[in-house]
Enzyme design. Structure first.
Site, PDB file in Angstrom:
ATOM      1  N   GLY A 171     -41.780  48.848  27.618  1.00 54.66           N
ATOM      2  CA  GLY A 171     -41.115  48.516  26.363  1.00 54.66           C
ATOM      3  C   GLY A 171     -40.084  47.425  26.556  1.00 54.66           C
ATOM      4  N   SER A 172     -39.204  47.261  25.594  1.00 50.41           N
ATOM      5  CA  SER A 172     -38.247  46.148  25.622  1.00 50.41           C
ATOM      6  C   SER A 172     -37.317  46.229  26.831  1.00 50.41           C
ATOM      7  CB  SER A 172     -37.435  46.120  24.324  1.00 50.41           C
ATOM      8  OG  SER A 172     -36.782  47.359  24.097  1.00 50.41           O
ATOM      9  N   GLY A 200     -37.695  48.042  29.634  1.00 50.10           N
ATOM     10  CA  GLY A 200     -38.462  47.968  30.876  1.00 50.10           C
ATOM     11  C   GLY A 200     -38.824  46.542  31.236  1.00 50.10           C
ATOM     12  N   LYS A 203     -21.854  55.502  25.196  1.00 44.46           N
ATOM     13  CA  LYS A 203     -23.034  54.820  24.643  1.00 44.46           C
ATOM     14  C   LYS A 203     -23.593  55.597  23.460  1.00 44.46           C
ATOM     15  CE  LYS A 203     -26.562  51.942  24.484  1.00 44.46           C
ATOM     16  NZ  LYS A 203     -27.592  51.887  25.531  1.00 44.46           N
ATOM     17  N   ASN A 218     -27.233  53.087  14.801  1.00 44.10           N
ATOM     18  CA  ASN A 218     -28.692  53.167  14.705  1.00 44.10           C
ATOM     19  C   ASN A 218     -29.193  53.907  13.469  1.00 44.10           C
ATOM     20  OD1 ASN A 218     -28.573  51.815  17.142  1.00 44.10           O
ATOM     21  ND2 ASN A 218     -30.087  53.108  18.140  1.00 44.10           N
ATOM     22  N   ASN A 276     -26.995  45.303  11.491  1.00 45.97           N
ATOM     23  CA  ASN A 276     -25.841  46.034  12.011  1.00 45.97           C
ATOM     24  C   ASN A 276     -24.538  45.689  11.296  1.00 45.97           C
ATOM     25  OD1 ASN A 276     -27.694  47.034  13.820  1.00 45.97           O
ATOM     26  ND2 ASN A 276     -26.855  45.985  15.616  1.00 45.97           N
ATOM     27  N   SER A 299     -32.452  49.319  17.200  1.00 45.80           N
ATOM     28  CA  SER A 299     -33.757  49.784  17.682  1.00 45.80           C
ATOM     29  C   SER A 299     -34.331  50.856  16.762  1.00 45.80           C
ATOM     30  CB  SER A 299     -33.629  50.328  19.106  1.00 45.80           C
ATOM     31  OG  SER A 299     -32.690  51.381  19.163  1.00 45.80           O
TER      32      SER A 299
END
Length: 294
Positions: A9-10, A12, A180, A188, A198, A246
């Site tokens: 994915g993004s 990774g 986080k 999100n 955002n 995301s």
């Protein structure tokens, strides 16, 4: 180092590109044959720099225990159950890079003998295709040890850190992940429900109020100071004002979200009333239910 990265994915793809840039030998383990073929044929491209890195892609099922010096697990939290079997009976250090905190107890229950490191990334990334990732924002990687040899964490930090890949070592994994989680828990789901960028949690007064109320409830559960965390949320929303979160993208593309590991975790940890948290959590679950056709 020989570094294995589980997940195409993004995050990774971004981790693979940034570490390949340092000269590490990267193997990325993916689920689909098509992605494996594309990466092996075209290399891995990181935008907007348009740099191409030759990395090896394998199917996860082809992975042989002991090939890697270090493994980064970059799948989403709800995909971890399919990954755990590839981490048992091995000796390499493992870095888990998931949003939320619901997975930590699961990892502890595995009783792995590896050195286990938890990490959170401040980088922004969007996967453009199977072999192309857009680096939308530079940040740092935060790491803390969960179990095992703490000296390995120091060694890994020295081997991986660079100007383009800054790392900060944290003494307490809980507060590292909580810092986080609070960002993900507010920005999100609010942007996903209302389908906004955002920055609108600042510019839209109604979303501003709702976000602040949600922040207050989450901070209460995590025992974080509300005003300090609200300032951090405002800073992130300002710096990424034109970005889509995301979870926003997951809802647009009708994919499963990570809400369970984020607000689901908060609800599980609470003994009190969380009206705004429950509303936001149930709203995301309702959106998922709709596009699953149930």
């Amino acid at each position: 180092m020989r570094i294995g990265i589980i997940g195409g994915g993004s995050i990774g793809l971004l981790m693979a590109a940034l570490l390949a840039e340092q000269g590490h030998i990267i193997t990325i383990y993916v689920k689909r044959v098509e992605q494996k073929k594309t990466i092996n044929q075209d290399g891995l491209t990181i935008r907007p720099y348009n740099k191409v890195y030759p990395v090896t892609a394998l199917l996860l099922e082809d992975r042989l225990t002991g090939e890697d010096d270090l493994v980064l697990v970059c799948v989403k939290q709800y995909q971890l159950k399919d990954i755990y079997r590839f981490t048992t009976n091995s000796s390499f250090p493992i870095i888990f890079m998931q949003n939320g905190m619901d997975h930590v107890e699961e990892i502890q229950q595995l009783e792995l003998t590896n050195t286990i490191i938890l990490a959170s990334s401040e980088h922004g990334a969007i996967r453009v295709s199977d072999s192309v990732v857009n680096h939308t924002g530079r940040g740092q990687l935060n790491m803390a040890i969960l179990a095992g040899d703490s000296s390995l964490l120091i060694s890994i930090n020295h081997l991986l850190t660079s100007d383009n890949f800054p790392i900060e070592i944290n003494e307490n994994w809980f507060y590292m992940l909580a810092n986080k989680l609070i960002i993900n828990a507010v920005i999100n789901p609010i942007t996903a429900i209302f389908q906004v960028n955002n920055g609108q949690i600042i510019s839209n007064p109604y979303l501003f109020k709702l976000s602040n109320l949600l922040c207050n409830e989450v901070c209460h559960v995590l025992k974080l100071e509300h005003q300090e965390q609200w300032k951090r949320i405002m800073s992130v929303a300002t710096n990424t004002k034109d970005n889509k979160s995301s979870m926003h993208l997951d809802v647009v593309k009708q994919r499963r979200t990570e809400i369970e590991g984020i607000l689901g975790y908060i609800i599980k940890q609470s003994n009190g009333d969380l009206p705004h948290t429950l509303f936001v959590y149930q709203s995301i679950k309702a959106l998922e239910w709709n596009y699953k056709g149930k």
